[in-house]
Design a protein around this motif. Sequence first.
Motif, mmCIF file in Angstrom:
data_model
loop_
_atom_site.group_PDB
_atom_site.id
_atom_site.type_symbol
_atom_site.label_atom_id
_atom_site.label_comp_id
_atom_site.label_asym_id
_atom_site.label_seq_id
_atom_site.Cartn_x
_atom_site.Cartn_y
_atom_site.Cartn_z
ATOM 1 N N CYS A 127 -49.609 -40.210 8.567
ATOM 2 C CA CYS A 127 -50.905 -39.806 9.122
ATOM 3 C C CYS A 127 -50.791 -39.483 10.611
ATOM 4 N N GLU A 128 -50.114 -40.354 11.343
ATOM 5 C CA GLU A 128 -49.979 -40.131 12.788
ATOM 6 C C GLU A 128 -49.259 -38.827 13.104
ATOM 7 N N GLN A 129 -48.290 -38.460 12.280
ATOM 8 C CA GLN A 129 -47.550 -37.216 12.513
ATOM 9 C C GLN A 129 -48.463 -36.006 12.392
ATOM 10 N N ARG A 130 -49.558 -36.153 11.683
ATOM 11 C CA ARG A 130 -50.558 -35.075 11.547
ATOM 12 C C ARG A 130 -51.763 -35.317 12.455
ATOM 13 N N GLU A 131 -51.614 -36.295 13.373
ATOM 14 C CA GLU A 131 -52.673 -36.654 14.330
ATOM 15 C C GLU A 131 -53.955 -37.081 13.625
ATOM 16 N N ILE A 132 -53.768 -37.876 12.583
ATOM 17 C CA ILE A 132 -54.889 -38.439 11.827
ATOM 18 C C ILE A 132 -54.823 -39.950 11.999
ATOM 19 N N SER A 133 -55.893 -40.555 12.469
ATOM 20 C CA SER A 133 -55.882 -42.015 12.651
ATOM 21 C C SER A 133 -56.397 -42.680 11.385
ATOM 22 N N CYS A 171 -54.835 -40.682 0.111
ATOM 23 C CA CYS A 171 -55.222 -39.362 -0.407
ATOM 24 C C CYS A 171 -56.736 -39.256 -0.585
ATOM 25 N N ALA A 172 -57.352 -40.329 -1.067
ATOM 26 C CA ALA A 172 -58.812 -40.319 -1.246
ATOM 27 C C ALA A 172 -59.515 -40.174 0.100
ATOM 28 N N LEU A 229 -58.208 -38.908 2.892
ATOM 29 C CA LEU A 229 -57.907 -37.580 3.434
ATOM 30 C C LEU A 229 -58.750 -36.506 2.749
ATOM 31 N N GLU A 230 -58.955 -36.645 1.444
ATOM 32 C CA GLU A 230 -59.771 -35.678 0.711
ATOM 33 C C GLU A 230 -61.191 -35.658 1.265
ATOM 34 N N ARG A 231 -61.724 -36.839 1.582
ATOM 35 C CA ARG A 231 -63.075 -36.901 2.172
ATOM 36 C C ARG A 231 -63.126 -36.188 3.517
ATOM 37 N N MET A 232 -61.981 -36.183 4.205
ATOM 38 C CA MET A 232 -61.898 -35.537 5.522
ATOM 39 C C MET A 232 -61.545 -34.055 5.399
ATOM 40 N N GLY A 233 -61.312 -33.604 4.160
ATOM 41 C CA GLY A 233 -60.941 -32.210 3.934
ATOM 42 C C GLY A 233 -59.505 -31.910 4.329
ATOM 43 N N GLN A 234 -58.643 -32.918 4.255
ATOM 44 C CA GLN A 234 -57.251 -32.738 4.645
ATOM 45 C C GLN A 234 -56.323 -33.238 3.541
ATOM 46 N N THR A 235 -55.073 -32.890 3.667
ATOM 47 C CA THR A 235 -54.067 -33.374 2.732
ATOM 48 C C THR A 235 -52.739 -33.488 3.465
ATOM 49 N N ILE A 236 -51.914 -34.398 2.999
ATOM 50 C CA ILE A 236 -50.556 -34.562 3.513
ATOM 51 C C ILE A 236 -49.646 -34.550 2.287
ATOM 52 N N PRO A 237 -48.799 -33.544 2.161
ATOM 53 C CA PRO A 237 -47.974 -33.420 0.952
ATOM 54 C C PRO A 237 -47.149 -34.671 0.637
ATOM 55 N N GLU A 238 -46.592 -35.304 1.655
ATOM 56 C CA GLU A 238 -45.802 -36.514 1.424
ATOM 57 C C GLU A 238 -46.658 -37.645 0.865
ATOM 58 N N MET A 239 -47.902 -37.702 1.299
ATOM 59 C CA MET A 239 -48.826 -38.725 0.806
ATOM 60 C C MET A 239 -49.168 -38.455 -0.656
ATOM 61 N N VAL A 240 -49.344 -37.192 -0.994
ATOM 62 C CA VAL A 240 -49.616 -36.817 -2.383
ATOM 63 C C VAL A 240 -48.435 -37.203 -3.264
ATOM 64 N N GLU A 241 -47.226 -36.933 -2.778
ATOM 65 C CA GLU A 241 -46.023 -37.322 -3.521
ATOM 66 C C GLU A 241 -45.998 -38.830 -3.752
ATOM 67 N N LEU A 242 -46.276 -39.604 -2.718
ATOM 68 C CA LEU A 242 -46.238 -41.065 -2.843
ATOM 69 C C LEU A 242 -47.345 -41.580 -3.761
ATOM 70 N N ALA A 243 -48.501 -40.942 -3.732
ATOM 71 C CA ALA A 243 -49.585 -41.338 -4.644
ATOM 72 C C ALA A 243 -49.146 -41.157 -6.095
ATOM 73 N N GLU A 244 -48.434 -40.068 -6.357
ATOM 74 C CA GLU A 244 -47.901 -39.816 -7.697
ATOM 75 C C GLU A 244 -46.861 -40.879 -8.063
ATOM 76 N N ARG A 245 -46.007 -41.223 -7.129
ATOM 77 C CA ARG A 245 -44.988 -42.251 -7.366
ATOM 78 C C ARG A 245 -45.627 -43.621 -7.633
ATOM 79 N N GLU A 246 -46.729 -43.907 -6.952
ATOM 80 C CA GLU A 246 -47.415 -45.187 -7.165
ATOM 81 C C GLU A 246 -47.894 -45.326 -8.609
ATOM 82 N N VAL A 247 -48.144 -44.226 -9.251
ATOM 83 C CA VAL A 247 -48.606 -44.237 -10.639
ATOM 84 C C VAL A 247 -47.435 -44.296 -11.627
ATOM 85 N N HIS A 248 -46.347 -43.610 -11.305
ATOM 86 C CA HIS A 248 -45.282 -43.407 -12.297
ATOM 87 C C HIS A 248 -43.993 -44.179 -12.054
#
Length: 159
Positions: free
Chosen positions: A59-65, A75-76, A78-97
């Motif tokens: 998050c900090e690398q994208r200047e998001i606190s 991810c949830a 960030l979605e509310r903020m209208g943003q996304t971080i691809p690495e975070m999306v990848e990790l969210a998928e890994r958390e499930v699988h």
Amino acid sequence: MAASVRAHANLELFLARKCIARFSQPLDPYWGEHSDTVDRHHAIFHLQLAYRCHLADLCEQREISLRPVSAQHGCAELERMGQTIPEMVELAEREVHQPWLQNLLAEDFLPLAVSTASAADDVIAVSTAGRVWDETTLNTVADELQSLFDRHRDGQQEY
């Protein structure tokens, strides 16, 4: 100067490895027979913190606190903020699988529930079914986290 979350992730991973290394050493006289539990819990806790620090670093690398407790939570938010971080999306998928990551995030350090009838002779009923936190498993988790951190950090240098 305040420590960065990236440095803190590195520190937590280092501390986890120190705890894991103590598994093969003689019992700590202070903790006695509880040394194994203390070291195991400390290792898991440090691995959890390392992961959370990595999420904060993404998050900090994208200047998001944002300080998410999991990638799914991040991810949830960030979605509310209208943003996304691809690495975070990848990790969210890994958390499930990925079971190793699921188990790491699900660890709450409490004994699993047992019926009172089976625990009648035990003052503290302990059950660890479904969770194996031996030295090999914890080292594998630490290695997986290090690999993820390194890959994500290498990718961030491109920005």
